[in-house]
Design a protein around this motif. Sequence first.
Motif, mmCIF file in Angstrom:
data_model
loop_
_atom_site.group_PDB
_atom_site.id
_atom_site.type_symbol
_atom_site.label_atom_id
_atom_site.label_comp_id
_atom_site.label_asym_id
_atom_site.label_seq_id
_atom_site.Cartn_x
_atom_site.Cartn_y
_atom_site.Cartn_z
ATOM 1 N N ALA A 61 -7.992 -3.004 -6.385
ATOM 2 C CA ALA A 61 -8.641 -1.710 -6.159
ATOM 3 C C ALA A 61 -9.501 -1.385 -7.371
ATOM 4 C CB ALA A 61 -7.595 -0.624 -5.932
ATOM 5 N N TRP A 62 -10.682 -0.800 -7.121
ATOM 6 C CA TRP A 62 -11.689 -0.593 -8.150
ATOM 7 C C TRP A 62 -12.256 0.820 -8.087
ATOM 8 C CZ3 TRP A 62 -12.470 -5.200 -10.879
ATOM 9 C CH2 TRP A 62 -12.059 -6.370 -10.243
ATOM 10 N N LYS A 63 -12.889 1.203 -9.203
ATOM 11 C CA LYS A 63 -13.688 2.421 -9.224
ATOM 12 C C LYS A 63 -14.998 2.130 -9.953
ATOM 13 C CE LYS A 63 -12.254 6.481 -10.227
ATOM 14 N NZ LYS A 63 -11.630 7.633 -10.924
ATOM 15 N N PRO A 64 -16.107 2.656 -9.448
ATOM 16 C CA PRO A 64 -17.364 2.534 -10.202
ATOM 17 C C PRO A 64 -17.287 3.401 -11.468
ATOM 18 C CG PRO A 64 -17.737 3.174 -7.906
ATOM 19 C CD PRO A 64 -16.290 3.346 -8.171
ATOM 20 N N VAL A 109 0.874 -1.169 0.000
ATOM 21 C CA VAL A 109 0.000 0.000 0.000
ATOM 22 C C VAL A 109 0.913 1.222 0.000
ATOM 23 C CG1 VAL A 109 -1.910 1.188 1.122
ATOM 24 C CG2 VAL A 109 -1.679 -1.304 1.357
ATOM 25 N N LEU A 110 0.912 1.950 -1.104
ATOM 26 C CA LEU A 110 1.812 3.088 -1.239
ATOM 27 C C LEU A 110 1.325 4.257 -0.380
ATOM 28 C CD1 LEU A 110 2.343 2.849 -5.106
ATOM 29 C CD2 LEU A 110 3.698 1.798 -3.257
ATOM 30 N N GLN A 153 -2.523 3.960 -2.864
ATOM 31 C CA GLN A 153 -2.629 3.165 -4.093
ATOM 32 C C GLN A 153 -1.925 1.831 -3.892
ATOM 33 O OE1 GLN A 153 -1.353 5.385 -7.546
ATOM 34 N NE2 GLN A 153 -0.954 3.520 -8.735
ATOM 35 N N LEU A 154 -2.382 0.804 -4.597
ATOM 36 C CA LEU A 154 -1.718 -0.494 -4.552
ATOM 37 C C LEU A 154 -0.530 -0.505 -5.508
ATOM 38 C CD1 LEU A 154 -4.783 -2.944 -4.588
ATOM 39 C CD2 LEU A 154 -3.447 -2.195 -2.598
#
Length: 606
Positions: free
Chosen positions: A446-449, A416-417, A421-422
Amino acid sequence: MAIKSIATALAAAVGSAAAVSIAEINGNRFLSPLQNTTVTGLKGLVTAISKDGVYLRSTEPDDDPTTSEGLYVYGKTIVGDVAVGDIVTLDGRVVEYRSSPDHSYLTELDSPKNLAVVSSDNEVTPLVIGVDTLSPPTENFSSLDKGGVFGVPNAASRISVANPKLDPESYGMDFWESLVGELVTIKDAYQVSRPNQYGDVWVRGDWEVTGLNEHGGLTMLDGDANPEAIIIGSPVDGSKNPGDTKMGDYLGDVSGIVSNAFGFYRVLPLEAIAPVKNATADHPAVSFSSQGKCRGLTFANYNARNLDPKSKFLSGVASQIVDKMTTPDIVFLQEIQDNSGEEDDGVVTGNQTLAALSTAIEEASGVVYDFVEVAPADNEDGGAPGGNIRQAYLYRSDVVELWKPKQGSASDANEVLKNGQLKFNPGRIDPENPAWEDSRKPLVAAWKPKKGRGKPFFTVNVHFGSKGGSSTLHGDPRPPVNKGVDNRTKQAEVTGDFIAQILKKRPGAAVVAAGDFNEFTQVEPIKVFLERSGLLDLDDVTDVPPAERYTYLFDMNSQALDHMFVSPAARRGAKYEHLHLNTWQSYNDQISDHDPSVARLNVCGF
């Protein structure tokens, strides 16, 4: 009752005892006080006959509920010389028998001789459990289970060493031990399991039970693994029980002999059982649907049971995703095999397996799924040799997308930066950590709608180490050996700490962790995971009825090995259902050996 006289005690000390009763042979503990003693003139009523021996009941029972009045006489030589209803006398040697060091002992009389039939055609009437006997306890198995039946450390004591005094009112093992050798009737027996390969099934009878679920099974509750259930084993007459029955089938009244074999107490029926009424209930589709935005995305979790491109279950898995899960936005999958299935040929990628599943779903529904995986190193993640099972995600690319994707490899350790962010998306958590030896590494993404607010949310797909090799709940080690519990605890620490890092660097983020944890919420690994991660059990968040919190059927217990946990940001308005599609089915009708679960979550974040 115990040995009655000094003379009898002295006889036992030198290896023989005259004119003792069956109750005296059994005693009021698990092991006979007359073990390895030759007894003479033992008198009993023949209640049943098998190919290998006969079962006797005392003709002069005592009034002590801790001393069984039944006894198995092992010896083919006398089988043809007696009939049910005979009262006999005989000599023999008292022994304790078991087939494995982790099983409990069965007290029996071996090497029978000097058989004499005193009278014949005597009445033989079974004892009705719960009417003529005490009722089985509903919570605890043994007084030796410190911390409960799943207490840690395991195997802190042994029945064969401690040999505690029986307390059949309080402990399930003590109850069944106090009836070993007796002819009993279970009134109104319902199956709470499907049969094993020998036709053995677990049942509940017309007595108090806990955790009764809507399909007729018994769900494991917190601290309660259902000691009131009992196995119906192989029939005494040599016939076979059916192999196609299922949880919830009604068997009516079952009469047989209480025994102990292969690690469990059991009732050996006088003849083969058969359902009087078959369970036919099906489970409806999930009751909610996706809203297509971060305020209401749907997530499903499913162990697809060693799925490969040619699996006969592939269309069934697709059908359940379409018809029962109603095409969720993200599907957490476990036990996805590589493209060649169980051929040990060096192939590790599972893209063809996932593509075949996606195609089957599209053909059935018109919904298009994309997928992500991290292929494991060859034969490093456990499961069937050559199969290379792994976790993967199916996702609706019209609803969600990976946030700043960067494909990780089998050996890449995700981080985990500083900006939350991954480092790898998707990627695996600490894959070189020895906690994951011969086990699946968690797959984080990690996702975004694609619609609505655009904050990223995170998913962690797990498949912790197997419980294979555990001892039975009726076994000699107490508490029973929960194989791999220490390693699963380490895996929980690693996974939980990673999730805690996400929430530290992105406070208020929505995190969803789901998968086959191979453990129950009441046991140490899950307790550690929740403490380390800061996540919440979605069963608790949504108040799922305790008896319906199950995804797997093993022995007598409908139990939850598969779970979904969420960060506090994702608890608002959450909905969650377990779809009991597979656990209650017969073997031939199962698509998977796990049930799927579906949630609708607000992942907008704070």
